[in-house]
Design a protein around this motif. Structure first.
Motif, PDB file in Angstrom:
ATOM      1  N   VAL A 196       0.852  -1.192   0.000  1.00 27.93           N
ATOM      2  CA  VAL A 196       0.000   0.000   0.000  1.00 27.93           C
ATOM      3  C   VAL A 196       0.890   1.245   0.000  1.00 27.93           C
ATOM      4  O   VAL A 196       1.742   1.420   0.879  1.00 27.93           O
ATOM      5  N   LEU A 197       0.679   2.084  -1.006  1.00 27.89           N
ATOM      6  CA  LEU A 197       1.426   3.335  -1.089  1.00 27.89           C
ATOM      7  C   LEU A 197       0.723   4.449  -0.324  1.00 27.89           C
ATOM      8  O   LEU A 197       1.349   5.197   0.434  1.00 27.89           O
ATOM      9  N   TYR A 198      -0.579   4.547  -0.552  1.00 28.74           N
ATOM     10  CA  TYR A 198      -1.367   5.603   0.076  1.00 28.74           C
ATOM     11  C   TYR A 198      -2.774   5.095   0.335  1.00 28.74           C
ATOM     12  O   TYR A 198      -3.295   4.265  -0.411  1.00 28.74           O
ATOM     13  N   VAL A 199      -3.389   5.622   1.369  1.00 30.13           N
ATOM     14  CA  VAL A 199      -4.831   5.481   1.563  1.00 30.13           C
ATOM     15  C   VAL A 199      -5.426   6.861   1.298  1.00 30.13           C
ATOM     16  O   VAL A 199      -5.108   7.840   1.985  1.00 30.13           O
ATOM     17  N   LYS A 200      -6.233   6.953   0.283  1.00 30.05           N
ATOM     18  CA  LYS A 200      -6.774   8.237  -0.178  1.00 30.05           C
ATOM     19  C   LYS A 200      -8.265   8.297   0.112  1.00 30.05           C
ATOM     20  O   LYS A 200      -9.014   7.403  -0.284  1.00 30.05           O
TER      21      LYS A 200
END
Length: 389
Positions: A285-289
């Motif tokens: 996971v890179l980002y939770v947007k």
């Protein structure tokens, strides 16, 4: 982090650059053993692994060591099969557009059989075999006009599909093959599609083959070999509970419904059912947007690494293997500059945070083998159980 959820070596995963493919070779060997047990219950059943499903060299080596043959659809796959130790005497070669060098490769290595898809192809194989003073063994791929309850893009047995010889042309092409000096006609080949879970589809194919055999025998034409292709599906919804496909029902269906003659050999070309469940695409996971009405788990794997969801709208179970927090709902999306780069929408996962590892399951078939370098992305690495445990 310990080993959790699906026997993944999470600590080893955490040290590696993502995305990558992980192959559970323990499950692969269990699957191969089950196929062998069930096929061996029936006389003259032969299994060829369909290399198009997964051509990873380590995976191919394990399958060849189990004694399987190989089903190839390109010259590159013939080379991969030979390099992995599959004997040429167990290689069958299909494909609607075989080029001259690919046919010559098969002839030079004396492969078991060409599955021929048109009269035009048959003429060229005969010509190339004559130039080498060789005899090419062939089965004719017949389009049986049998539908399969599967995705339209992976149905191959309908009259509208590009594959095979029309039934109305079968007799004439058989007569042509029998008249060619450098062709040995062995029998017929069929393949109606992929990811088939309804045994009724295979029964329909058996009924069609029975009718064709009866018709041919009235003309004194006897088939030594029948090849029914593959097509057996797997459970994408429940890879943990149903890790091995129902090979018993599959082989038993053909044993019950197909009226084989004494001494006749029946060939299968299984791909997805052999390797799909042993493979997972591991991504970080890179980002939770947070969106207006939804949240996104943006991961570093994309449609370049696993194209099935974008191409077929296919479902793959996804697990957060580094979180035991309560579930939240996400769209799991990749970094590719395409709106279709979505693995799943409105999907419940254990709460995701930057750095969490997700396992996209049932990705051992048509995953790594279909990866591309779109957006100039590197191809994913791959590891096996032996590499990581």
């Amino acid at each position: 982090m310990g080993v959790i959820k699906g026997k993944f070596p999470v600590e080893s995963f955490a040290k590696r650059q993502t995305p990558f493919y992980y192959y559970d070779t323990v499950l692969l060997r269990e699957t191969l053993a089950e196929i062998t047990r069930e096929a061996n219950k029936h006389a003259n059943f032969h299994v060829h692994y369909a290399i198009k499903a997964n051509a990873n060299p380590k995976v191919l080596g394990i399958i060849s060591q189990a004694g399987f043959g190989a089903d190839c659809v390109s010259g590159g796959e013939i080379r991969a099969a030979l390099a992995a130790g599959f004997p040429a005497s167990k290689i069958v070669y299909a494909g609607v557009g075989k080029s001259d060098w690919e046919i010559n490769l098969g002839l030079d290595n004396d492969i078991f059989c060409f599955n021929v898809e048109s009269l035009a192809e048959l003429l060229i194989i005969n010509e190339l075999a004559e130039a080498k003073n060789k005899t090419a063994r062939v089965c004719l791929r017949i389009n049986p006009n049998v539908g399969a309850h599967t995705h339209a893009n992976i149905t191959t047995g309908l009259a509208e599909n590009k594959f095979g010889i029309a039934m109305s042309d079968m007799d004439a092409v058989i007569e042509a093959a029998q008249a060619m000096k450098n062709i040995q006609f062995l029998g017929l080949h069929f393949h109606i599609g992929s990811q088939i879970l309804d045994m009724g589809d295979f029964e329909a194919l058996c009924n069609r083959i029975n009718d064709l055999q009866n018709r041919l025998e009235q003309k004194k034409i006897r088939l030594e070999h029948i090849n029914v292709g593959g097509g057996l599906g797997i459970s994408y919804d429940h890879p943990n509970h149903l890790p091995i496909a129902d090979f018993k029902d599959y082989f038993d269906t053909y044993a019950r419904k197909l009226k084989l003659r004494n001494g006749q050999h029946l060939h299968f070309e299984l791909g997805r059912a052999v390797v799909a469940q042993c493979g997972s695409l591991v991504t970080r996971v890179l980002y939770v947007k947070q969106g207006t009405a939804k949240q996104f788990a943006i991961v570093d794997a994309g449609m370049t690494d696993l194209i099935r969801p974008a191409l077929y709208n296919a479902f793959h179970r996804i697990e957060n293997i580094t979180s035991d927090e309560p579930a939240e709902t996400y769209d799991v999306v990749g970094p590719i500059c395409e709106s279709s780069d979505v693995f799943v929408k409105a999907y419940d996962l254990n709460r995701c945070r930057r750095g969490d590892l997700l396992a996209i399951r049932s990705a051992g078939a048509y995953g790594e083998v279909m990866a591309s370098q779109y957006n100039s992305r590197p191809l994913p690495a791959s590891y096996t159980t032996e590499d990581l445990f």
